[in-house]
Write an enzyme that holds these catalytic residues in place. Structure first.
Site, short mmCIF file in Angstrom:
data_model
loop_
_atom_site.label_atom_id
_atom_site.label_comp_id
_atom_site.label_asym_id
_atom_site.label_seq_id
_atom_site.Cartn_x
_atom_site.Cartn_y
_atom_site.Cartn_z
CE LYS A 144 32.09 44.03 -92.49
NZ LYS A 144 31.73 45.45 -92.62
CE1 TYR A 195 43.67 34.66 -86.67
CE2 TYR A 195 43.92 34.83 -84.31
CZ TYR A 195 43.94 35.42 -85.56
OH TYR A 195 44.23 36.74 -85.68
CG ASP A 233 33.36 48.01 -91.01
OD1 ASP A 233 32.60 47.68 -90.08
OD2 ASP A 233 32.98 48.12 -92.19
CG ASP A 279 47.83 44.14 -80.94
OD1 ASP A 279 47.73 43.75 -79.76
OD2 ASP A 279 48.61 43.63 -81.76
CG ASP A 339 45.23 38.84 -83.02
OD1 ASP A 339 45.96 39.50 -82.26
OD2 ASP A 339 45.67 37.98 -83.79
#
Length: 362
Positions: free
Chosen positions: A194, A143, A226, A254, A250
């Protein structure tokens, strides 16, 4: 002698002012019971600030936040401002607040309240007893990395670019928060990356492993993002504390939030360096469709204030009392519309606040 705390309130937009009003009343009662004196100062942020000043984060708001012990934020944004240029949108104010206060660590709990277990979309036996804390890095990663933008190639085709980047220092400081959070909980930390594909994730994993020697009481594990997403849905009880980067955090926070069945019940904390003010806010949005109708659920805002007491003001007993009051109100069957189920007592935002105050008085 009373301990004195200066708290900046950012009611923001939509249901924000309603849920903030309930929370301030609750804090005032808690303050009387624990000899805590709160000096509340209110400032504009988000859409309300855009309407008044043209800026989603006015300079005076950031300055007020910097000079407080903690910041309590309700909710920002709404359809009204969705079509503004990105730099003028309410969400840009939130990024500016995080950067301006140096808030690099976001703590997002996902705890199943036994009274609301049937609100989860997963089977009871999968989610019963789930208690996860996601520690997300907030000010680095894809970001914020440079270069970024939409560029024209030699052929005239447009190419979008974002750069995922972390320095050792950025990884070390969020890993420290992860390890220390795990120490206060059940002593298990899962670092999510990752590293099989991304160089930045390989550095992340190397640094987390290097730091683990300082925390022999914490059991460290690693998952690729994942697999972590799959495991959160398949077997969430295996997790205690998760530490991860900005983008992965992020998404995973959620996903973890929805295990609980209602995003309207979840608080969060954004923390910076020790001694600097943190920001405490509910996970849910501004819900403009129900704003001003006394339908909002104030409990996530109240629980965010409890996190403020615990993590910013070092008042764990006062935090416990607030959290217990929320539990008692749910035990007594009171529900706002978002968590309503058959046989429960439907109440609005103000009435939920009144029931909370009654419980605290007892």
């Amino acid at each position: 002698m009373n301990q004195h705390y200066k708290i900046t309130l950012l009611p923001g937009d939509g249901i924000g002012p309603e849920i903030m009003a309930v929370t301030v009343e609750v804090l005032n009662v808690i303050g009387q019971q624990f000899n805590l004196e709160f000096e509340f100062q209110e400032a504009l942020m988000g859409g309300a600030a855009i309407d008044a000043t043209g800026n989603p984060l006015p300079a005076e708001t950031l300055e007020m936040c910097r000079h407080s012990h903690a910041v309590l934020l309700a909710a920002i944004g709404g359809y009204k401002w969705d079509n503004l240029p990105r730099e003028q949108r309410p969400e840009t104010g939130l990024l500016g607040l995080r950067a301006g206060l140096g808030l690099f660590a976001n703590l997002r709990p996902a705890t199943i309240l036994p009274q609301l277990i049937d609100a989860s979309t997963l089977k009871r036996e999968v989610v019963e007893g789930v208690d996860i804390m996601v520690v997300r890095e907030l000010t680095g990663g894809v970001y914020f990395g440079q270069p970024k933008g939409i560029f024209s190639t030699e052929t005239g085709e447009k190419r979008g670019v974002n750069t995922m980047a972390y320095t050792e220092g950025e990884i070390d400081r969020i890993a420290k928060v992860g390890f220390e959070t795990a120490q206060k909980r059940r002593g298990k930390l899962c670092s999510v990356d990752k590293a099989n594909v991304l160089d930045v994730s390989q550095l992340w994993r190397d640094r987390v492993i290097a730091m683990s020697g300082q925390y022999p009481d914490v059991e460290l594990s690693h998952l690729y993002v994942d697999n972590a997403a799959m495991q959160l849905v398949r077997s969430p009880k295996q997790f205690d504390t998760i530490v991860t980067g900005n983008l992965f955090g992020d998404i995973l926070s959620d996903a973890a939030a929805m295990l609980t069945g209602s995003i309207g019940m979840l608080p969060s904390a954004s923390l910076g360096e020790a001694g600097k003010p943190g920001v405490f806010e509910p996970v849910h949005g501004s819900a403009p469709d129900i704003a001003g109708q006394d339908k909002a659920n104030p409990l996530a805002q109240v629980l965010s204030a409890a996190m403020m007491l615990r993590y910013a003001l070092d008042q764990p007993q006062a935090a416990d009392k607030m959290e217990q009051a929320v539990n008692q109100v749910l035990d007594q069957g009171y529900r706002t519309g978002d968590i309503m189920s058959p046989g429960m007592k439907a109440v609005g935002c103000k009435a939920m606040g009144e029931v909370l105050l009654k419980v605290l008085d007892n």
